[in-house]
Design a protein around this motif. Structure first.
Motif, PDB file in Angstrom:
ATOM      1  N   GLU A  22       0.814  -1.219   0.000  1.00 40.97           N
ATOM      2  CA  GLU A  22       0.000   0.000   0.000  1.00 40.97           C
ATOM      3  C   GLU A  22       0.850   1.273   0.000  1.00 40.97           C
ATOM      4  O   GLU A  22       0.321   2.367   0.051  1.00 40.97           O
ATOM      5  N   ASN A  23       2.163   1.130  -0.062  1.00 43.20           N
ATOM      6  CA  ASN A  23       3.058   2.288  -0.059  1.00 43.20           C
ATOM      7  C   ASN A  23       2.805   3.149  -1.296  1.00 43.20           C
ATOM      8  O   ASN A  23       2.638   2.632  -2.400  1.00 43.20           O
ATOM      9  N   ARG A  24       2.810   4.471  -1.119  1.00 46.16           N
ATOM     10  CA  ARG A  24       2.481   5.384  -2.219  1.00 46.16           C
ATOM     11  C   ARG A  24       3.460   5.282  -3.378  1.00 46.16           C
ATOM     12  O   ARG A  24       3.106   5.537  -4.519  1.00 46.16           O
ATOM     13  N   ARG A  25       4.698   4.928  -3.134  1.00 49.73           N
ATOM     14  CA  ARG A  25       5.675   4.804  -4.217  1.00 49.73           C
ATOM     15  C   ARG A  25       5.768   3.379  -4.755  1.00 49.73           C
ATOM     16  O   ARG A  25       5.940   3.171  -5.943  1.00 49.73           O
ATOM     17  N   LEU A  26       5.683   2.404  -3.868  1.00 51.79           N
ATOM     18  CA  LEU A  26       5.930   1.014  -4.250  1.00 51.79           C
ATOM     19  C   LEU A  26       4.665   0.219  -4.564  1.00 51.79           C
ATOM     20  O   LEU A  26       4.735  -0.817  -5.217  1.00 51.79           O
ATOM     21  N   GLY A  27       3.522   0.682  -4.106  1.00 47.63           N
ATOM     22  CA  GLY A  27       2.290  -0.092  -4.192  1.00 47.63           C
ATOM     23  C   GLY A  27       1.880  -0.531  -5.581  1.00 47.63           C
ATOM     24  O   GLY A  27       1.373  -1.639  -5.771  1.00 47.63           O
ATOM     25  N   THR A  28       2.094   0.305  -6.587  1.00 45.69           N
ATOM     26  CA  THR A  28       1.696  -0.034  -7.952  1.00 45.69           C
ATOM     27  C   THR A  28       2.423  -1.287  -8.445  1.00 45.69           C
ATOM     28  O   THR A  28       1.879  -2.053  -9.230  1.00 45.69           O
ATOM     29  N   LEU A  29       3.633  -1.511  -7.969  1.00 46.44           N
ATOM     30  CA  LEU A  29       4.384  -2.696  -8.369  1.00 46.44           C
ATOM     31  C   LEU A  29       3.652  -3.983  -7.997  1.00 46.44           C
ATOM     32  O   LEU A  29       3.860  -5.024  -8.617  1.00 46.44           O
ATOM     33  N   PHE A  30       2.773  -3.906  -6.980  1.00 51.35           N
ATOM     34  CA  PHE A  30       2.104  -5.099  -6.466  1.00 51.35           C
ATOM     35  C   PHE A  30       0.665  -5.254  -6.956  1.00 51.35           C
ATOM     36  O   PHE A  30      -0.051  -6.129  -6.487  1.00 51.35           O
ATOM     37  N   SER A  31       0.250  -4.418  -7.906  1.00 47.88           N
ATOM     38  CA  SER A  31      -1.095  -4.597  -8.445  1.00 47.88           C
ATOM     39  C   SER A  31      -1.132  -5.918  -9.212  1.00 47.88           C
ATOM     40  O   SER A  31      -0.120  -6.351  -9.781  1.00 47.88           O
ATOM     41  N   GLY A  32      -2.287  -6.548  -9.214  1.00 49.20           N
ATOM     42  CA  GLY A  32      -2.423  -7.816  -9.919  1.00 49.20           C
ATOM     43  C   GLY A  32      -2.016  -7.713 -11.374  1.00 49.20           C
ATOM     44  O   GLY A  32      -1.371  -8.602 -11.935  1.00 49.20           O
ATOM     45  N   LYS A  33      -2.375  -6.586 -12.002  1.00 48.85           N
ATOM     46  CA  LYS A  33      -2.041  -6.355 -13.404  1.00 48.85           C
ATOM     47  C   LYS A  33      -0.526  -6.343 -13.613  1.00 48.85           C
ATOM     48  O   LYS A  33      -0.001  -6.968 -14.536  1.00 48.85           O
ATOM     49  N   GLU A  86       7.955   0.929 -14.964  1.00 48.59           N
ATOM     50  CA  GLU A  86       6.513   1.068 -15.195  1.00 48.59           C
ATOM     51  C   GLU A  86       5.762   1.276 -13.879  1.00 48.59           C
ATOM     52  O   GLU A  86       4.922   2.164 -13.770  1.00 48.59           O
ATOM     53  N   GLY A  87       6.081   0.472 -12.887  1.00 49.63           N
ATOM     54  CA  GLY A  87       5.394   0.588 -11.593  1.00 49.63           C
ATOM     55  C   GLY A  87       5.729   1.851 -10.843  1.00 49.63           C
ATOM     56  O   GLY A  87       4.849   2.523 -10.300  1.00 49.63           O
ATOM     57  N   LEU A  88       6.990   2.216 -10.808  1.00 53.93           N
ATOM     58  CA  LEU A  88       7.398   3.403 -10.060  1.00 53.93           C
ATOM     59  C   LEU A  88       6.960   4.700 -10.748  1.00 53.93           C
ATOM     60  O   LEU A  88       6.559   5.648 -10.096  1.00 53.93           O
ATOM     61  N   LEU A  89       7.056   4.730 -12.070  1.00 52.80           N
ATOM     62  CA  LEU A  89       6.637   5.946 -12.781  1.00 52.80           C
ATOM     63  C   LEU A  89       5.134   6.124 -12.746  1.00 52.80           C
ATOM     64  O   LEU A  89       4.647   7.248 -12.631  1.00 52.80           O
ATOM     65  N   SER A  90       4.362   5.041 -12.811  1.00 52.93           N
ATOM     66  CA  SER A  90       2.899   5.196 -12.754  1.00 52.93           C
ATOM     67  C   SER A  90       2.471   5.633 -11.357  1.00 52.93           C
ATOM     68  O   SER A  90       1.525   6.404 -11.218  1.00 52.93           O
ATOM     69  N   SER A  91       3.188   5.198 -10.314  1.00 53.33           N
ATOM     70  CA  SER A  91       2.831   5.662  -8.958  1.00 53.33           C
ATOM     71  C   SER A  91       3.207   7.127  -8.785  1.00 53.33           C
ATOM     72  O   SER A  91       2.561   7.877  -8.080  1.00 53.33           O
TER      73      SER A  91
END
Length: 172
Positions: free
Chosen positions: A53-64, A163-168
């Motif tokens: 759920e971290n604002r910077r790292l969380g996107t890396l863990f989305s199912g997609k 991709e994950g870090l830039l989208s977050s």
């Protein structure tokens, strides 16, 4: 701002990461991604460390993202020794990222989850874990050399992270 920093000798409890944090100042470090043994194998493996759920790292863990980049996840390792653990000690959010062959990833994830539950590993499981191919990429083992690094695997790791870090960063 992003800094790429190389640390050495964490196996010898001579953490350059600790000196880096102290010289930079904990307040000046937002997040850390520890790339450790990333150039070998065909699957990305990460230790989330409570940062889904971290604002910077969380996107890396989305199912997609996990599906798209074929990333295996475990929450925590049952032992501590890496530079990412130094950042834990200073309260800095971080993840650890590695790569390994898929069959080793599946075994490692199941083995580590078993240990996290407090279950005892069998002698056969311990022997298999110690003999995994990716373990030959560390600490001056036979595959601890540039010849074992797959440029394709490094590009896959970089693609997932960027991709994950830039989208977050952009809130998307």
């Amino acid at each position: 701002n992003v800094e790429i920093v190389f640390f050495d000798r964490e196996e010898d409890a001579d953490h350059g990461s600790s000196a880096y944090i102290q010289s930079t100042g904990r307040e000046n470090i937002d997040t850390m991604v520890n790339l450790d043994m990333c150039g070998y194998g065909n699957r990305i493996f990460t230790v989330a460390k409570g940062n889904r759920e971290n604002r910077r790292l969380g996107t890396l863990f989305s199912g997609k993202m996990l599906e798209k980049h074929a990333v295996g996840v475990i929450e925590r390792l049952p032992f501590r020794f890496g530079d990412d653990d130094t950042f834990d000690g200073f309260g800095i959010p971080n993840i650890a990222v590695t790569a390994m062959p898929e069959e080793e990833l599946l075994f490692t994830a199941a083995f580590l989850k078993k240990l996290q539950k407090g279950e005892t590993a069998s002698p056969e499981e311990l022997q298999r874990y110690r003999g995994l191919g990716y373990s030959q990429t560390m600490h001056n083992a036979p595959l601890d050399c540039v010849d074992a690094v797959s440029p394709e695997m490094m590009c896959r790791v970089a693609s997932w992270l960027f991709e994950g870090l830039l989208s977050s960063e952009h809130g998307s």
